[in-house]
Design a protein around this motif. Sequence first.
Motif, PDB file in Angstrom:
ATOM      1  N   ALA A  67      -1.746 -23.784  29.154  1.00 30.07           N
ATOM      2  CA  ALA A  67      -2.747 -23.392  28.155  1.00 30.07           C
ATOM      3  C   ALA A  67      -3.803 -22.488  28.786  1.00 30.07           C
ATOM      4  O   ALA A  67      -4.238 -21.488  28.190  1.00 30.07           O
ATOM      5  N   TYR A  68      -4.190 -22.835  30.008  1.00 26.33           N
ATOM      6  CA  TYR A  68      -5.186 -22.018  30.727  1.00 26.33           C
ATOM      7  C   TYR A  68      -4.642 -20.620  30.996  1.00 26.33           C
ATOM      8  O   TYR A  68      -5.334 -19.614  30.759  1.00 26.33           O
ATOM      9  N   LYS A  69      -3.397 -20.527  31.490  1.00 31.35           N
ATOM     10  CA  LYS A  69      -2.825 -19.215  31.807  1.00 31.35           C
ATOM     11  C   LYS A  69      -2.630 -18.364  30.562  1.00 31.35           C
ATOM     12  O   LYS A  69      -2.856 -17.146  30.585  1.00 31.35           O
ATOM     13  N   ILE A  70      -2.190 -18.990  29.483  1.00 26.98           N
ATOM     14  CA  ILE A  70      -2.018 -18.242  28.232  1.00 26.98           C
ATOM     15  C   ILE A  70      -3.359 -17.709  27.751  1.00 26.98           C
ATOM     16  O   ILE A  70      -3.465 -16.574  27.263  1.00 26.98           O
ATOM     17  N   ALA A  71      -4.419 -18.521  27.912  1.00 22.71           N
ATOM     18  CA  ALA A  71      -5.755 -18.096  27.491  1.00 22.71           C
ATOM     19  C   ALA A  71      -6.229 -16.895  28.296  1.00 22.71           C
ATOM     20  O   ALA A  71      -6.750 -15.913  27.728  1.00 22.71           O
ATOM     21  N   ILE A  72      -6.046 -16.927  29.623  1.00 22.16           N
ATOM     22  CA  ILE A  72      -6.526 -15.800  30.431  1.00 22.16           C
ATOM     23  C   ILE A  72      -5.635 -14.566  30.261  1.00 22.16           C
ATOM     24  O   ILE A  72      -6.091 -13.438  30.444  1.00 22.16           O
ATOM     25  N   LEU A  73      -4.363 -14.792  29.905  1.00 19.05           N
ATOM     26  CA  LEU A  73      -3.505 -13.649  29.568  1.00 19.05           C
ATOM     27  C   LEU A  73      -4.008 -12.972  28.301  1.00 19.05           C
ATOM     28  O   LEU A  73      -4.085 -11.742  28.226  1.00 19.05           O
ATOM     29  N   ALA A  74      -4.354 -13.796  27.317  1.00 14.71           N
ATOM     30  CA  ALA A  74      -4.842 -13.263  26.044  1.00 14.71           C
ATOM     31  C   ALA A  74      -6.180 -12.549  26.216  1.00 14.71           C
ATOM     32  O   ALA A  74      -6.457 -11.551  25.532  1.00 14.71           O
ATOM     33  N   LEU A  75      -7.000 -13.045  27.146  1.00 17.48           N
ATOM     34  CA  LEU A  75      -8.314 -12.447  27.374  1.00 17.48           C
ATOM     35  C   LEU A  75      -8.275 -11.286  28.366  1.00 17.48           C
ATOM     36  O   LEU A  75      -9.285 -10.625  28.597  1.00 17.48           O
ATOM     37  N   GLY A  76      -7.085 -11.073  28.987  1.00 19.08           N
ATOM     38  CA  GLY A  76      -6.934  -9.941  29.897  1.00 19.08           C
ATOM     39  C   GLY A  76      -7.691 -10.087  31.205  1.00 19.08           C
ATOM     40  O   GLY A  76      -8.222  -9.106  31.744  1.00 19.08           O
ATOM     41  N   LYS A  77      -7.728 -11.307  31.740  1.00 18.18           N
ATOM     42  CA  LYS A  77      -8.459 -11.561  32.981  1.00 18.18           C
ATOM     43  C   LYS A  77      -7.680 -11.040  34.196  1.00 18.18           C
ATOM     44  O   LYS A  77      -6.488 -10.788  34.125  1.00 18.18           O
ATOM     45  N   ASP A  78      -8.410 -10.963  35.330  1.00 21.94           N
ATOM     46  CA  ASP A  78      -7.780 -10.419  36.534  1.00 21.94           C
ATOM     47  C   ASP A  78      -7.118 -11.516  37.379  1.00 21.94           C
ATOM     48  O   ASP A  78      -7.093 -12.688  37.013  1.00 21.94           O
ATOM     49  N   VAL A  79      -6.607 -11.110  38.554  1.00 22.97           N
ATOM     50  CA  VAL A  79      -5.809 -11.993  39.395  1.00 22.97           C
ATOM     51  C   VAL A  79      -6.598 -13.208  39.901  1.00 22.97           C
ATOM     52  O   VAL A  79      -6.026 -14.268  40.170  1.00 22.97           O
ATOM     53  N   ILE A  80      -7.920 -13.082  40.033  1.00 20.06           N
ATOM     54  CA  ILE A  80      -8.755 -14.198  40.490  1.00 20.06           C
ATOM     55  C   ILE A  80      -8.617 -15.393  39.555  1.00 20.06           C
ATOM     56  O   ILE A  80      -8.529 -16.549  39.991  1.00 20.06           O
ATOM     57  N   TRP A  81      -8.597 -15.134  38.272  1.00 20.02           N
ATOM     58  CA  TRP A  81      -8.476 -16.207  37.285  1.00 20.02           C
ATOM     59  C   TRP A  81      -7.124 -16.911  37.395  1.00 20.02           C
ATOM     60  O   TRP A  81      -7.027 -18.120  37.166  1.00 20.02           O
ATOM     61  N   PHE A  82      -6.095 -16.163  37.755  1.00 19.71           N
ATOM     62  CA  PHE A  82      -4.764 -16.773  37.910  1.00 19.71           C
ATOM     63  C   PHE A  82      -4.714 -17.645  39.158  1.00 19.71           C
ATOM     64  O   PHE A  82      -4.025 -18.662  39.184  1.00 19.71           O
ATOM     65  N   ALA A  83      -5.463 -17.256  40.183  1.00 15.62           N
ATOM     66  CA  ALA A  83      -5.520 -18.072  41.395  1.00 15.62           C
ATOM     67  C   ALA A  83      -6.146 -19.435  41.105  1.00 15.62           C
ATOM     68  O   ALA A  83      -5.777 -20.445  41.713  1.00 15.62           O
ATOM     69  N   CYS A  84      -7.076 -19.475  40.157  1.00 16.62           N
ATOM     70  CA  CYS A  84      -7.746 -20.733  39.803  1.00 16.62           C
ATOM     71  C   CYS A  84      -6.805 -21.724  39.122  1.00 16.62           C
ATOM     72  O   CYS A  84      -7.095 -22.930  39.091  1.00 16.62           O
TER      73      CYS A  84
END
Length: 430
Positions: free
Chosen positions: A165-182
């Motif tokens: 759910a977190y990854k889908i949310a940051i994908l939808a929001l267009g976040k950078d690689v730092i957010w994926f590391a979290c």
Amino acid sequence: MIKRVINKFKGNLFLSNTIWNISGKIIQMIISLVVGMLTARYLGPSNYGIIGYTASYVTLFSSICQLGFNSVAVKEILEQPEKQGKILGSTIFFRVLSSLLSAVGVVILVYFLDAADPLIIKVAFLQSLSLVFQSFEMIHFWYQSRMETEVSVKVQTFAYLIMAAYKIAILALGKDVIWFACSTIIEAAVVAAALIWSYRRSKGQKLEISFACGTEMLKYSYHFILSGMMVTIYSHMDKIMLEQMLNESAVGYYTAATKVAQMWSFVLTALINSARPLIISSRKQSQEVYVKQNKRLYAAILWIGIAVASVMTIGGKWIVLLMYGKDYLPATSSLQISAWYTMFAMLGTARGIWIVCENKAKYVKYYLGIGAVLNIILNYLLIPAYGPGGAAAATLITQIFTAVFAPALFKDTRIYTKYVFEALILKGIR
């Protein structure tokens, strides 16, 4: 008559735990597959390579901060049920301390090798924090010893859902690689919290910290610390050397390939986790049954592995296109090779049960050490010429050597190699 009933009951427990393991892992695989595909496509080979590259450092140190406890926890809990709370509490405490030191070690090493790239340092730091939360995975082994795998499966599946759910949310929001590391930290933290809650709900013994207990376990488990380091070196040094010798994109292709090659390994992991307490228990009952159960496990790993690897080798190109798109086509050769080493890696994991039961841990570090040196040499020779495919070939050769042939170099572990070849031809498993 009573013995037959007990054996039948144990057989049912094995089947039940295996089904729970596989069912949970199927759900996790589907989630990971879908989210992983979207993430790889979104980040592209370069940024996806950064995630895979820094994760290799974290995994390298995870073998240290585990302190070898993963390999001996079930055995200790089964043999000393009255000390379960003390064993768990002590191992968790020791692991938290070692994890904090390991997280610092990750950052220092990455800074030393990649001081010119602050993004890589930040991603490595964030991913390394997950090591602290992973200390609570020791509770998984308590459930394994009780043949209650369904609890662990539910916890891990819940964590996967949160992470997805977190990854889908940051994908939808267009976040950078730092957010994926979290996402690594979030998954580990959710698992830790859920395990603590479920342990209390299951009315497990009060967790206690005993330096004497922890130190006593370290006297035996330190063999597995060294062994774990060697395994990690030849399992993840390939990504580190790919980045240092080529670039992040090469790591991205290789990471994509290995993700696919390993996505089915949950089946073998489920078999191993379910078989572990049964094999350990049978050691005290009958040598014949004990040997037969080991061979059955090896046979299942080998033949399931051969079937899956054959499919991935034949359909490698189409699998890559379907999952990652044409940008990742250079990953095809890596996938076709990597598909074959997963079963050998799992065979090495299964061997750990036999090693613990036979008290042969002192030998493991020697042949795994040889394997680590072999892997580094092969990577150095093959990566410049063949890129990610060369790294995959180096790991395959190393896995075959360490999982099958290395134990034959020592008289006391030579019988294991014999068991493997007999399992391959299905000898003595009925």
